[in-house]
Design a protein around this motif. Structure first.
Motif, PDB file in Angstrom:
ATOM      1  N   ALA B 110       0.841  -1.204   0.000  1.00 19.51           N
ATOM      2  CA  ALA B 110       0.000   0.000   0.000  1.00 19.51           C
ATOM      3  C   ALA B 110       0.872   1.249   0.000  1.00 19.51           C
ATOM      4  N   ARG B 111       1.930   1.247   0.822  1.00 22.25           N
ATOM      5  CA  ARG B 111       2.837   2.405   0.888  1.00 22.25           C
ATOM      6  C   ARG B 111       3.491   2.639  -0.464  1.00 22.25           C
ATOM      7  N   GLU B 112       4.001   1.563  -1.038  1.00 23.81           N
ATOM      8  CA  GLU B 112       4.732   1.674  -2.296  1.00 23.81           C
ATOM      9  C   GLU B 112       3.813   2.164  -3.419  1.00 23.81           C
ATOM     10  N   ARG B 113       2.627   1.537  -3.501  1.00 22.64           N
ATOM     11  CA  ARG B 113       1.680   1.901  -4.557  1.00 22.64           C
ATOM     12  C   ARG B 113       1.189   3.343  -4.381  1.00 22.64           C
ATOM     13  N   ALA B 114       0.973   3.745  -3.131  1.00 25.09           N
ATOM     14  CA  ALA B 114       0.476   5.103  -2.883  1.00 25.09           C
ATOM     15  C   ALA B 114       1.500   6.129  -3.366  1.00 25.09           C
ATOM     16  N   ALA B 115       2.761   5.894  -3.047  1.00 20.75           N
ATOM     17  CA  ALA B 115       3.811   6.826  -3.471  1.00 20.75           C
ATOM     18  C   ALA B 115       3.889   6.879  -4.993  1.00 20.75           C
ATOM     19  N   ASP B 116       3.879   5.699  -5.621  1.00 18.99           N
ATOM     20  CA  ASP B 116       3.928   5.625  -7.085  1.00 18.99           C
ATOM     21  C   ASP B 116       2.760   6.371  -7.713  1.00 18.99           C
ATOM     22  N   THR B 117       1.561   6.048  -7.208  1.00 23.42           N
ATOM     23  CA  THR B 117       0.353   6.582  -7.832  1.00 23.42           C
ATOM     24  C   THR B 117       0.277   8.092  -7.682  1.00 23.42           C
ATOM     25  N   LEU B 118       0.650   8.597  -6.502  1.00 25.93           N
ATOM     26  CA  LEU B 118       0.611  10.046  -6.302  1.00 25.93           C
ATOM     27  C   LEU B 118       1.572  10.739  -7.257  1.00 25.93           C
ATOM     28  N   ARG B 119       2.698  10.092  -7.515  1.00 25.24           N
ATOM     29  CA  ARG B 119       3.653  10.669  -8.451  1.00 25.24           C
ATOM     30  C   ARG B 119       3.073  10.649  -9.869  1.00 25.24           C
ATOM     31  N   HIS B 120       2.404   9.559 -10.215  1.00 26.02           N
ATOM     32  CA  HIS B 120       1.825   9.468 -11.558  1.00 26.02           C
ATOM     33  C   HIS B 120       0.774  10.537 -11.806  1.00 26.02           C
ATOM     34  N   VAL B 121       0.016  10.892 -10.767  1.00 24.83           N
ATOM     35  CA  VAL B 121      -1.003  11.922 -10.977  1.00 24.83           C
ATOM     36  C   VAL B 121      -0.428  13.323 -10.800  1.00 24.83           C
ATOM     37  N   GLY B 122       0.868  13.409 -10.460  1.00 20.58           N
ATOM     38  CA  GLY B 122       1.507  14.714 -10.426  1.00 20.58           C
ATOM     39  C   GLY B 122       1.466  15.414  -9.077  1.00 20.58           C
ATOM     40  N   LEU B 123       1.527  14.645  -7.984  1.00 25.35           N
ATOM     41  CA  LEU B 123       1.641  15.254  -6.655  1.00 25.35           C
ATOM     42  C   LEU B 123       3.005  14.897  -6.072  1.00 25.35           C
ATOM     43  N   TYR B 124       3.736  15.901  -5.661  1.00 25.85           N
ATOM     44  CA  TYR B 124       5.088  15.649  -5.186  1.00 25.85           C
ATOM     45  C   TYR B 124       5.229  15.999  -3.714  1.00 25.85           C
ATOM     46  N   GLU B 125       6.022  17.000  -3.366  1.00 33.96           N
ATOM     47  CA  GLU B 125       6.275  17.307  -1.947  1.00 33.96           C
ATOM     48  C   GLU B 125       4.983  17.599  -1.191  1.00 33.96           C
ATOM     49  N   GLU B 126       4.015  18.225  -1.903  1.00 36.10           N
ATOM     50  CA  GLU B 126       2.805  18.649  -1.194  1.00 36.10           C
ATOM     51  C   GLU B 126       1.994  17.467  -0.671  1.00 36.10           C
ATOM     52  N   ARG B 127       2.347  16.249  -1.084  1.00 42.40           N
ATOM     53  CA  ARG B 127       1.536  15.125  -0.641  1.00 42.40           C
ATOM     54  C   ARG B 127       1.693  14.844   0.847  1.00 42.40           C
ATOM     55  N   TYR B 128       2.677  15.472   1.488  1.00 41.42           N
ATOM     56  CA  TYR B 128       2.848  15.269   2.932  1.00 41.42           C
ATOM     57  C   TYR B 128       2.077  16.298   3.748  1.00 41.42           C
ATOM     58  N   ARG B 129       1.480  17.279   3.066  1.00 46.77           N
ATOM     59  CA  ARG B 129       0.729  18.312   3.796  1.00 46.77           C
ATOM     60  C   ARG B 129      -0.744  17.914   3.902  1.00 46.77           C
ATOM     61  N   PRO B 130      -1.464  18.457   4.897  1.00 48.90           N
ATOM     62  CA  PRO B 130      -2.885  18.122   5.032  1.00 48.90           C
ATOM     63  C   PRO B 130      -3.677  18.551   3.798  1.00 48.90           C
ATOM     64  N   ILE B 131      -4.615  17.716   3.384  1.00 53.01           N
ATOM     65  CA  ILE B 131      -5.380  17.939   2.164  1.00 53.01           C
ATOM     66  C   ILE B 131      -6.220  19.211   2.242  1.00 53.01           C
ATOM     67  N   GLY B 132      -6.589  19.600   3.480  1.00 55.02           N
ATOM     68  CA  GLY B 132      -7.410  20.798   3.665  1.00 55.02           C
ATOM     69  C   GLY B 132      -6.853  22.028   2.961  1.00 55.02           C
ATOM     70  N   GLY B 133      -5.522  22.099   2.810  1.00 51.69           N
ATOM     71  CA  GLY B 133      -4.917  23.276   2.204  1.00 51.69           C
ATOM     72  C   GLY B 133      -4.693  23.160   0.704  1.00 51.69           C
ATOM     73  N   TYR B 134      -5.211  22.105   0.067  1.00 48.90           N
ATOM     74  CA  TYR B 134      -4.950  21.892  -1.358  1.00 48.90           C
ATOM     75  C   TYR B 134      -5.861  22.750  -2.235  1.00 48.90           C
ATOM     76  N   SER B 135      -5.384  23.009  -3.448  1.00 47.87           N
ATOM     77  CA  SER B 135      -6.224  23.641  -4.461  1.00 47.87           C
ATOM     78  C   SER B 135      -7.166  22.588  -5.041  1.00 47.87           C
ATOM     79  N   THR B 136      -8.184  23.055  -5.775  1.00 55.74           N
ATOM     80  CA  THR B 136      -9.129  22.119  -6.383  1.00 55.74           C
ATOM     81  C   THR B 136      -8.407  21.127  -7.289  1.00 55.74           C
ATOM     82  N   GLY B 137      -7.453  21.632  -8.058  1.00 57.45           N
ATOM     83  CA  GLY B 137      -6.718  20.769  -8.973  1.00 57.45           C
ATOM     84  C   GLY B 137      -5.981  19.663  -8.240  1.00 57.45           C
ATOM     85  N   MET B 138      -5.351  20.021  -7.113  1.00 56.16           N
ATOM     86  CA  MET B 138      -4.621  19.012  -6.346  1.00 56.16           C
ATOM     87  C   MET B 138      -5.575  17.999  -5.720  1.00 56.16           C
TER      88      MET B 138
END
Lengths: 301, 304
Positions: B110-138
């Protein structure tokens, strides 16, 4: 924010996609995963730091008196003043019930209200588990959380008694009874609080409602019991009144089943009454489980 | 074996019929599910996932019956809901790892796939921050990641471009297309914007008022029409007169001249006229339809 929305898509392309052919867990294992996740969540683990304050705080509040009492037992025994614990194990939950109430009032909305508020349920229900698994996992997690909160101080008290050199056989039986009682306390508190929390997506409402139900019912019942038992001198009637608040209900079961001291003005007046207390306790747990499954069968996703 | 097949699927709410005897077959590739708001797109997806029950009829996804094999079905399907569904106080990584486990992946996978998948959809460093602060696109990317994290065989994407600005829209559409071409995962994607789906879909299913309007490949929709589009250097009016004088049926559409295509000889005739009059050919091509036109035609026909 260097990679925000304008992230270089070409980079993604180059890494290449890898499929997953490995093991996939069963529904039971997934439910177990949700259970552990929710149990951790009840203590604020895996959530923001401020989510940890109340649960860990209440854990400490419940544990500290037990530590003090254990030390008192050891010191008292060495001075030859004590040959039994100052506070019976079975009374600990009743004495510390305010902290318990605050804990469940915060933890239960954390467990279920947030998923309603953020509309996260579809994310679960679109996965290989059923609605009833969600209910079971959340209920079991809350019950376990309350049990941990209650059992750890009891074990500390017990270790204190052993260190003090009290009669080990007697202490073991007493603490075992208290732990059984703790299971009942946990099941009743967890079921009621999760049920209440499942009806609101607002955490504040959930907290207020749970504290109100627990504190109000206890203060009304115990003061009524006091009036009836002492002023009207009718301890039988006072005993029956105990049915109407969660804490006094389970305490009644302990009093009847183990013959321990009641923490209320009056326990169940007869064996029949005691049996009724037990049936009502189990009934409350069963009924809330049924109500929760109904609630989640209907919840819109 | 079709990825999705429904058999007279009907869903009635009190007072409203969301789906009316809908029978469709969806194969591999990217399939667009198009319809106006309230046409029954989301309802169809929810029924296929077992989130809501059908009133009558049945359906199979990846060969699994929706009524009796829901668990097996849902372990191989990903779902991106239309509306906001992300908790604000956890990070994207934590959420996607958790949801990967909820899909049945062991913790390390699950950890490995989550990291891979988030990268594939274009989320990088911000993936460690709480989702509440994300833009609609993110947030849309996180929603997409959780739908893909367990490597499903098909994903249902409900309005993935909702709330995105034009640039974000383009990126999301490119991402959706890549889910099939690069990841090999079939896609059912809904939208009320035909133009979007035309660009990324292999097939399009159009529903309206819970009934099937049309289901066919995008190539069929946008097949050549029986017209030639012609653009010349000379005045369109001059060219129009010259072409009509040669016996062609011509209409004018702005700078374009639309010539009715009678056969291959029409090409020759147009060429000769243009050359003889020295009109200066800029462009000569068979005119293509947009799905939207077909949709408009059919929608108005249904309305009548």
């Amino acid at each position: 924010m260097s990679h925000a929305d304008g992230s270089p898509t070409g980079v993604i392309h180059n890494i290449g996609y890898r499929g997953y052919d490995g093991e996939r867990l069963t529904r039971r294992a997934i439910t177990l995963g949700l259970y552990t996740h929710s149990l951790r969540g009840a203590f604020g683990l895996g959530r923001a730091a401020r989510s940890k304050v109340v649960p860990i705080g209440m854990f400490v509040v419940l544990l500290l008196p037990a530590v003090v009492l254990a030390v008192v037992a050891v010191v008292g025994a060495n001075m030859g003043q004590l040959d039994a614990p100052v506070v019976p194990y079975t009374r600990y939950a009743m004495i510390m019930q305010a902290a318990l109430a605050i804990f469940v009032a915060v933890a239960a909305p954390q467990a279920v209200s947030l998923d309603l508020r953020f509309h996260s349920l579809p994310l679960y229900l679109a996965r290989p588990l059923e609605r009833v698994d969600y209910v079971r996992a959340k209920l079991a997690a809350m019950t376990t959380a309350v049990l941990i909160l209650l059992a750890v101080p009891l074990v500390v008290l017990y270790l204190g008694s052993l260190a003090a050199g009290f009669d080990a056989g007697r202490e073991s039986v007493d603490v075992a009874q208290a732990l059984l009682g703790a299971v009942l306390f946990s099941a009743v508190l967890a079921s009621l609080s999760v049920l209440i929390a499942s009806f609101t997506s607002r955490r504040g409402f959930g907290i207020a409602a749970i504290v109100t139900v627990l504190a109000l019912s206890y203060s009304i019942v115990s003061s009524l019991q006091g009036v009836v038992a002492f002023d009207a001198d009718n301890s039988a009637a006072a005993g029956w009144i105990g049915l109407f608040s969660p804490m006094t209900l389970v305490d009644g079961v302990q009093v009847w089943a183990f013959g321990v001291t009641a923490s209320t003005p009056a326990g169940p007046p007869s064996d029949l009454a005691g049996l009724v207390f037990l049936v009502v306790t189990l009934g409350v747990v069963a009924l809330t489980y049924w109500a929760l499954t109904r609630r989640y069968r209907k919840v819109k996703v | 074996m079709p990825v999705i097949s429904t058999e007279r699927l009907t869903k009635r709410y009190p007072g409203v019929t969301a789906l009316e005897s809908l029978s469709i077959d969806v194969g591999d590739g990217v399939t667009g599910l198009v319809g106006a708001n309230g046409a029954g797109k989301s309802t169809l997806i929810k029924i296929l996932l077992g989130l809501t029950g059908a009133t009558s009829g049945g359906a199979r996804v990846l060969g699994h019956d929706i009524d009796t094999e829901g668990l097996a079905l849902r372990s191989r399907v990903g779902y991106m809901p239309e509306h906001d569904c992300l908790p604000g106080d956890v990070s994207a990584t934590e959420l996607v790892v958790h949801l990967a486990r909820m899909s049945g992946l062991p913790t390390s996978a699950a950890r490995e796939r989550a990291a891979d998948t988030l990268r594939h959809v274009g989320l990088y460093e911000e993936r460690y921050r709480p989702i509440g602060g994300y833009s609609t696109g993110m947030k849309q990317r996180v929603k997409l990641a959780q739908a893909l994290v367990h490597d499903p065989d098909v994903v249902f994407l409900d309005e993935p471009t909702n709330g995105l600005d034009p640039a974000g829209r383009d990126e999301m559409l490119a991402l959706v297309r890549r889910i099939y071409t690069d990841f090999g995962i079939s896609v059912l994607v809904t939208s009320h914007l035909l133009g979007e789906l035309e660009r990324i879909c292999d097939n399009v299913v159009i529903i309206d008022g819970g009934t099937l309007l049309r289901s066919s490949s995008v190539a069929d929709f946008t097949r050549s029409s029986a017209q030639l589009a012609l653009e010349v250097v000379a005045e369109p009016a001059t060219a129009l007169a010259a072409l009509r004088a040669a016996g062609l049926e011509v209409t004018r559409d702005g700078l374009l001249l639309l010539v009715e295509l009678a056969g291959d000889e029409t090409y020759d005739l147009v060429r000769d006229v243009v050359a003889d009059h020295g009109l200066g050919l800029v462009r000569l091509e068979p005119r293509r339809h947009h799905i939207a036109e077909v949709f408009d035609e059919e929608a108005t026909r249904v309305a009548r």
